[in-house]
Design a protein around this motif. Structure first.
Motif, PDB file in Angstrom:
ATOM      1  N   LEU A 124       0.836  -1.205   0.000  1.00 13.97           N
ATOM      2  CA  LEU A 124       0.000   0.000   0.000  1.00 13.97           C
ATOM      3  C   LEU A 124       0.870   1.255   0.000  1.00 13.97           C
ATOM      4  O   LEU A 124       0.595   2.213  -0.737  1.00 13.97           O
ATOM      5  N   ALA A 125       1.944   1.255   0.781  1.00 13.87           N
ATOM      6  CA  ALA A 125       2.873   2.396   0.784  1.00 13.87           C
ATOM      7  C   ALA A 125       3.493   2.564  -0.601  1.00 13.87           C
ATOM      8  O   ALA A 125       3.602   3.683  -1.129  1.00 13.87           O
ATOM      9  N   ARG A 126       3.885   1.460  -1.190  1.00  7.63           N
ATOM     10  CA  ARG A 126       4.472   1.470  -2.542  1.00  7.63           C
ATOM     11  C   ARG A 126       3.485   2.057  -3.555  1.00  7.63           C
ATOM     12  O   ARG A 126       3.837   2.892  -4.382  1.00  7.63           O
ATOM     13  N   ALA A 127       2.234   1.639  -3.478  1.00  8.12           N
ATOM     14  CA  ALA A 127       1.219   2.124  -4.415  1.00  8.12           C
ATOM     15  C   ALA A 127       0.982   3.623  -4.237  1.00  8.12           C
ATOM     16  O   ALA A 127       0.885   4.363  -5.224  1.00  8.12           O
ATOM     17  N   PHE A 128       0.898   4.090  -2.992  1.00  3.35           N
ATOM     18  CA  PHE A 128       0.723   5.529  -2.762  1.00  3.35           C
ATOM     19  C   PHE A 128       1.893   6.311  -3.366  1.00  3.35           C
ATOM     20  O   PHE A 128       1.687   7.307  -4.064  1.00  3.35           O
ATOM     21  N   CYS A 129       3.111   5.861  -3.102  1.00  4.52           N
ATOM     22  CA  CYS A 129       4.300   6.555  -3.626  1.00  4.52           C
ATOM     23  C   CYS A 129       4.310   6.555  -5.155  1.00  4.52           C
ATOM     24  O   CYS A 129       4.601   7.583  -5.783  1.00  4.52           O
ATOM     25  N   HIS A 130       3.995   5.425  -5.752  1.00  7.62           N
ATOM     26  CA  HIS A 130       3.985   5.278  -7.210  1.00  7.62           C
ATOM     27  C   HIS A 130       2.987   6.257  -7.831  1.00  7.62           C
ATOM     28  O   HIS A 130       3.305   6.953  -8.800  1.00  7.62           O
ATOM     29  N   GLU A 131       1.782   6.334  -7.267  1.00  5.63           N
ATOM     30  CA  GLU A 131       0.753   7.201  -7.834  1.00  5.63           C
ATOM     31  C   GLU A 131       1.055   8.679  -7.597  1.00  5.63           C
ATOM     32  O   GLU A 131       0.828   9.511  -8.483  1.00  5.63           O
ATOM     33  N   VAL A 132       1.573   9.027  -6.433  1.00  7.48           N
ATOM     34  CA  VAL A 132       1.959  10.425  -6.183  1.00  7.48           C
ATOM     35  C   VAL A 132       3.088  10.832  -7.137  1.00  7.48           C
ATOM     36  O   VAL A 132       3.096  11.951  -7.654  1.00  7.48           O
ATOM     37  N   ASP A 133       4.006   9.916  -7.412  1.00  8.62           N
ATOM     38  CA  ASP A 133       5.042  10.198  -8.412  1.00  8.62           C
ATOM     39  C   ASP A 133       4.419  10.565  -9.755  1.00  8.62           C
ATOM     40  O   ASP A 133       4.858  11.507 -10.419  1.00  8.62           O
ATOM     41  N   HIS A 134       3.385   9.835 -10.171  1.00  8.49           N
ATOM     42  CA  HIS A 134       2.706  10.136 -11.432  1.00  8.49           C
ATOM     43  C   HIS A 134       2.228  11.587 -11.468  1.00  8.49           C
ATOM     44  O   HIS A 134       2.277  12.237 -12.510  1.00  8.49           O
ATOM     45  N   LEU A 135       1.767  12.094 -10.339  1.00  6.38           N
ATOM     46  CA  LEU A 135       1.256  13.468 -10.286  1.00  6.38           C
ATOM     47  C   LEU A 135       2.364  14.495 -10.506  1.00  6.38           C
ATOM     48  O   LEU A 135       2.088  15.646 -10.825  1.00  6.38           O
ATOM     49  N   ASN A 136       3.593  14.050 -10.335  1.00  7.61           N
ATOM     50  CA  ASN A 136       4.748  14.925 -10.527  1.00  7.61           C
ATOM     51  C   ASN A 136       5.504  14.615 -11.813  1.00  7.61           C
ATOM     52  O   ASN A 136       6.632  15.073 -12.004  1.00  7.61           O
ATOM     53  N   GLY A 137       4.913  13.803 -12.674  1.00  8.67           N
ATOM     54  CA  GLY A 137       5.530  13.477 -13.957  1.00  8.67           C
ATOM     55  C   GLY A 137       6.665  12.475 -13.856  1.00  8.67           C
ATOM     56  O   GLY A 137       7.486  12.354 -14.762  1.00  8.67           O
ATOM     57  N   ILE A 138       6.703  11.727 -12.751  1.00  3.94           N
ATOM     58  CA  ILE A 138       7.763  10.747 -12.516  1.00  3.94           C
ATOM     59  C   ILE A 138       7.201   9.347 -12.732  1.00  3.94           C
ATOM     60  O   ILE A 138       6.144   9.011 -12.194  1.00  3.94           O
ATOM     61  N   LEU A 139       7.908   8.539 -13.499  1.00  2.00           N
ATOM     62  CA  LEU A 139       7.505   7.156 -13.747  1.00  2.00           C
ATOM     63  C   LEU A 139       8.415   6.210 -12.968  1.00  2.00           C
ATOM     64  O   LEU A 139       9.577   6.542 -12.698  1.00  2.00           O
ATOM     65  N   PHE A 140       7.905   5.023 -12.656  1.00  2.00           N
ATOM     66  CA  PHE A 140       8.709   4.088 -11.863  1.00  2.00           C
ATOM     67  C   PHE A 140      10.018   3.735 -12.558  1.00  2.00           C
ATOM     68  O   PHE A 140      11.015   3.454 -11.903  1.00  2.00           O
ATOM     69  N   ILE A 141      10.047   3.755 -13.884  1.00  2.00           N
ATOM     70  CA  ILE A 141      11.281   3.415 -14.602  1.00  2.00           C
ATOM     71  C   ILE A 141      12.379   4.448 -14.349  1.00  2.00           C
ATOM     72  O   ILE A 141      13.557   4.153 -14.512  1.00  2.00           O
ATOM     73  N   ASP A 142      12.006   5.657 -13.920  1.00  2.00           N
ATOM     74  CA  ASP A 142      12.993   6.683 -13.580  1.00  2.00           C
ATOM     75  C   ASP A 142      13.745   6.315 -12.310  1.00  2.00           C
ATOM     76  O   ASP A 142      14.866   6.782 -12.093  1.00  2.00           O
ATOM     77  N   LYS A 143      13.111   5.518 -11.463  1.00  3.78           N
ATOM     78  CA  LYS A 143      13.697   5.157 -10.171  1.00  3.78           C
ATOM     79  C   LYS A 143      14.160   3.709 -10.122  1.00  3.78           C
ATOM     80  O   LYS A 143      14.726   3.280  -9.128  1.00  3.78           O
ATOM     81  N   ALA A 144      13.884   2.956 -11.175  1.00  2.00           N
ATOM     82  CA  ALA A 144      14.181   1.524 -11.162  1.00  2.00           C
ATOM     83  C   ALA A 144      15.679   1.265 -11.106  1.00  2.00           C
ATOM     84  O   ALA A 144      16.451   1.860 -11.837  1.00  2.00           O
ATOM     85  N   ILE A 145      16.041   0.349 -10.233  1.00  2.00           N
ATOM     86  CA  ILE A 145      17.422  -0.105 -10.094  1.00  2.00           C
ATOM     87  C   ILE A 145      17.739  -1.059 -11.230  1.00  2.00           C
ATOM     88  O   ILE A 145      18.817  -1.064 -11.796  1.00  2.00           O
ATOM     89  N   LYS A 146      16.753  -1.888 -11.569  1.00  2.00           N
ATOM     90  CA  LYS A 146      16.886  -2.904 -12.597  1.00  2.00           C
ATOM     91  C   LYS A 146      15.547  -3.021 -13.303  1.00  2.00           C
ATOM     92  O   LYS A 146      14.497  -3.019 -12.663  1.00  2.00           O
ATOM     93  N   LYS A 147      15.582  -3.099 -14.647  1.00  2.00           N
ATOM     94  CA  LYS A 147      14.343  -3.206 -15.411  1.00  2.00           C
ATOM     95  C   LYS A 147      14.324  -4.507 -16.204  1.00  2.00           C
ATOM     96  O   LYS A 147      15.365  -4.978 -16.646  1.00  2.00           O
ATOM     97  N   GLU A 148      13.133  -5.038 -16.385  1.00  2.00           N
ATOM     98  CA  GLU A 148      12.935  -6.247 -17.200  1.00  2.00           C
ATOM     99  C   GLU A 148      11.879  -5.951 -18.250  1.00  2.00           C
ATOM    100  O   GLU A 148      10.898  -5.279 -17.978  1.00  2.00           O
ATOM    101  N   GLY A 149      12.097  -6.464 -19.452  1.00  2.00           N
ATOM    102  CA  GLY A 149      11.129  -6.268 -20.520  1.00  2.00           C
ATOM    103  C   GLY A 149      11.130  -4.850 -21.048  1.00  2.00           C
ATOM    104  O   GLY A 149      10.089  -4.297 -21.366  1.00  2.00           O
ATOM    105  N   GLU A 150      12.291  -4.246 -21.107  1.00  2.00           N
ATOM    106  CA  GLU A 150      12.395  -2.820 -21.416  1.00  2.00           C
ATOM    107  C   GLU A 150      11.857  -2.428 -22.781  1.00  2.00           C
ATOM    108  O   GLU A 150      11.266  -1.359 -22.920  1.00  2.00           O
ATOM    109  N   ASN A 151      12.062  -3.222 -23.807  1.00  2.00           N
ATOM    110  CA  ASN A 151      11.568  -2.901 -25.140  1.00  2.00           C
ATOM    111  C   ASN A 151      11.857  -1.455 -25.546  1.00  2.00           C
ATOM    112  O   ASN A 151      10.986  -0.711 -25.929  1.00  2.00           O
ATOM    113  N   GLY A 152      13.093  -1.048 -25.410  1.00  2.00           N
ATOM    114  CA  GLY A 152      13.491   0.285 -25.837  1.00  2.00           C
ATOM    115  C   GLY A 152      13.283   1.378 -24.801  1.00  2.00           C
ATOM    116  O   GLY A 152      13.477   2.548 -25.090  1.00  2.00           O
ATOM    117  N   ILE A 153      12.859   1.014 -23.599  1.00  2.00           N
ATOM    118  CA  ILE A 153      12.618   2.030 -22.556  1.00  2.00           C
ATOM    119  C   ILE A 153      13.902   2.271 -21.802  1.00  2.00           C
ATOM    120  O   ILE A 153      14.590   1.397 -21.417  1.00  2.00           O
TER     121      ILE A 153
END
Length: 153
Positions: A124-153
């Motif tokens: 629930l804390a993770r979801a709140f942070c993720h959605e509040v980030d969206h309100l500031n134009g921040i996507l989880f991929i901006d903070k990701a340490i490691k990504k899977e399935g990037e497809n050019g991202i």
């Protein structure tokens, strides 16, 4: 109520900062209802207004324990930290490991315009942070340490 189209990665609106809601009117109430319906139709745990093309500070979150509909949410307290996988309805097929607080308190307005403080731990804390980030134009991929399935991202 109506299903809204979820904006996908590459849409400029996802990178813009949302505006504060000054008046809770019928349009905001309809937005919240539409976002709730869209969240469930997409089988997500959270949705922010920019993801449906509206630059307002409005989020809905439900990790399976009941819906939170929050207007002008802000994280006022956080503690601890842990890394876990995240995904996003706006970036289908991509997951990333993101460090988030283990516990947060969020101050917001409810649909009636009353100030509420909600607490969340772990997912629930993770979801709140993720959605509040969206309100500031921040996507989880901006903070990701490691990504899977990037497809050019």
């Amino acid at each position: 109520m109506a299903l809204r189209i979820v904006r996908k990665y590459g849409d400029d609106i996802l990178r813009k900062k949302s505006r504060k809601v000054d008046v809770i009117n019928d349009r905001i109430i309809t937005l919240l209802k539409d976002m709730e319906e869209t969240l469930y139709a997409e089988d997500g745990v959270g949705l922010a207004a920019p993801q449906v093309g509206v630059l307002k500070r409005v989020i809905v979150v439900d990790i399976g324990e009941g819906i939170f509909k929050l207007i002008n949410p802000e994280i006022i307290y956080s503690e601890g930290s842990y890394v876990d996988k995240e995904g996003c309805l706006s970036i289908p097929g991509v997951q990333g490991e993101v460090e988030r607080p283990r516990k947060v308190k969020v101050k917001a307005l409810n649909e009636s315009g009353e100030e509420v403080i909600v607490e969340g731990e772990d997912l629930l804390a993770r979801a709140f942070c993720h959605e509040v980030d969206h309100l500031n134009g921040i996507l989880f991929i901006d903070k990701a340490i490691k990504k899977e399935g990037e497809n050019g991202i």
